[in-house]
Design an enzyme around this catalytic site. Structure first.
Site, PDB file in Angstrom:
ATOM      1  N   TYR A 164       0.823  -1.212   0.000  1.00  0.00           N
ATOM      2  CA  TYR A 164       0.000   0.000   0.000  1.00  0.00           C
ATOM      3  C   TYR A 164       0.863   1.270   0.000  1.00  0.00           C
ATOM      4  O   TYR A 164       0.628   2.176  -0.810  1.00  0.00           O
ATOM      5  CB  TYR A 164      -0.950  -0.019   1.190  1.00  0.00           C
ATOM      6  CG  TYR A 164      -2.158   0.871   0.993  1.00  0.00           C
ATOM      7  CD1 TYR A 164      -3.234   0.442   0.235  1.00  0.00           C
ATOM      8  CD2 TYR A 164      -2.200   2.146   1.543  1.00  0.00           C
ATOM      9  CE1 TYR A 164      -4.334   1.252   0.028  1.00  0.00           C
ATOM     10  CE2 TYR A 164      -3.290   2.968   1.343  1.00  0.00           C
ATOM     11  CZ  TYR A 164      -4.353   2.512   0.590  1.00  0.00           C
ATOM     12  OH  TYR A 164      -5.430   3.332   0.373  1.00  0.00           O
ATOM     13  N   GLU A 191       2.118   6.266  -7.231  1.00  0.00           N
ATOM     14  CA  GLU A 191       1.130   7.240  -7.706  1.00  0.00           C
ATOM     15  C   GLU A 191       1.661   8.667  -7.548  1.00  0.00           C
ATOM     16  O   GLU A 191       1.468   9.523  -8.427  1.00  0.00           O
ATOM     17  CB  GLU A 191      -0.177   7.075  -6.934  1.00  0.00           C
ATOM     18  CG  GLU A 191      -0.893   5.762  -7.205  1.00  0.00           C
ATOM     19  CD  GLU A 191      -2.119   5.579  -6.319  1.00  0.00           C
ATOM     20  OE1 GLU A 191      -2.696   6.598  -5.893  1.00  0.00           O
ATOM     21  OE2 GLU A 191      -2.494   4.420  -6.053  1.00  0.00           O
TER      22      GLU A 191
END
Length: 380
Positions: free
Chosen positions: A304, A311
């Site tokens: 995660y 991103e």
């Protein structure tokens, strides 16, 4: 002459439908307990009044019983439950009138017939009240339809992300092997060429990723209408965050589609979903596979943050391109005559991205403690 067998102390009690036998043996090993012709045969090795030995006894019951006793062993004793064939109260346990010396009442569980009838009546009333309460709860006529929909949704998403993961993994090994053979003299140069080979990741994977992430919008709807119990905010943060990167950043800028960071974004997303969707799919039918549960609530710990970092790198790399092209920048009409630059919006979004990662990380950590944390022991 053969030495007489050792007999353990046995305590008994009864109810209208069953008999309870408590054998005072600790550390019981190799118990052999059978009922033949209404006679219970017991033989086991354990620590009793005569030390660690083999103990055995037989009890011929007063009335017929079921031939399959239920046994439960603890460290200090062995408990046997025998079902009566007919529900009634016995005047004694054994067929012989004289009570065997090794047998005694279990005063911890002993009840008179009147007390047992009262207990039986209370249990029946409790059962009736439970049935009345359940009958008042309206049955959901669409229960099976909802369950079928959730199973199909999770199955489709699992198959989609599995295709993405397998496709990318095969390409990674094939392209990586070729590049590393060419550049054996330098690991650094080999790695750079390996990343250069990721230029077509978006063009190969994007259609399936578009499909999966568009379908993921249903997770927000499922939470909104109460079809699933997952909280709404973490679902919104994850789905809209991914779709913003996929549709707005990568989908509109051809210059970004050939960046190596696209590979890492898609790869981290797919690995996480490989365990999440099958876990939810099995949960719909009441199945819990412990290794899958552990993976579902563990693999996100490294993936995660790495996905969030990938991103962020993607957004940082896109800012100069948006600045140069002016795409999505909004000019307000006079008299304000102000232009809202999209790169500035992206800089604000970067802050929101890391806040979103923190929110979801905290939510997943609580879920992990709930599913994998130590169970609280019940106090007796």
């Amino acid at each position: 002459m053969a030495e007489p067998s050792l007999r353990p102390h046995v305590h008994w009690a009864q109810r209208h439908r069953e008999l309870f036998l408590r054998v005072d043996l600790s550390d019981v090993r190799n118990p052999d307990i059978t009922i033949t012709d209404n006679v219970l045969h017991f033989r086991a090795q354990g620590h009793g009044a005569k030390g660690d030995n083999i103990y055995e006894f037989e009890i011929e019951f007063l009335e017929p019983v079921e031939p399959k006793p239920v046994c439960r062993m603890t460290q200090r004793q062995l408990n046997i439950t025998v079902q009566k064939k007919e529900s009634n109260w016995w005047e004694r346990l054994t067929k012989q009138e004289k009570r065997p010396l090794f047998l005694a009442p279990d005063f911890d569980r002993w009840l008179d017939e009147s007390d047992a009838e009262m207990e039986l009546k209370e249990k029946e009333e409790e059962k009736i009240n439970k049935m009345k309460i359940e009958s008042r709860v309206p049955k959901d006529p669409f229960k099976h339809l909802k369950k079928g929909y959730l199973i199909m949704y999770n199955l489709v998403q699992f198959l989609g992300f599995s295709w993405i993961f397998v496709n990318m993994t095969v390409r990674l090994f094939i392209l990586g092997k070729g590049n590393m053979e060419i550049h054996l003299f330098s690991k650094v140069i080999g790695f750079l060429c390996l990343t250069d080979s990721f230029y077509d990741t978006f063009h190969t994977i994007s259609d399936m990723m578009y499909f999966c992430q568009t379908l993921a919008l249903m997770e927000i709807m499922n939470s909104l209408i109460g079809l699933v119990r997952s909280p709404l905010i973490p679902s919104v943060v994850q789905v809209f965050g991914r779709n913003f990167v996929l549709f707005v950043i990568l989908g509109t800028l051809e210059e970004m589609q050939s960046k190596p960071v696209v590979f890492f974004i898609f790869y981290f997303w797919s690995i996480t979903e490989l365990f999440r969707y099958p876990y939810y799919m099995l949960s719909c039918i009441g199945i819990e596979w412990k290794p899958l549960t552990w993976l579902r609530y563990t693999v996100w710990i490294p993936l995660y943050p790495l996905g969030g970092l990938a991103e962020a790198v993607c957004i940082v790399q896109s800012i100069p391109i948006f600045s140069e092209t002016g795409k999505f920048s909004l000019g307000l009409p006079n008299p304000l005559n102000v232009t809202i630059q999209f790169p500035f919006v992206l800089q604000i979004y970067l802050i929101a991205l890391f806040l979103g990662v923190f929110v979801n990380f905290r939510h997943l950590y609580k879920q992990r403690k709930q599913h994998l944390g130590p169970k609280k022991r019940k106090m007796k």
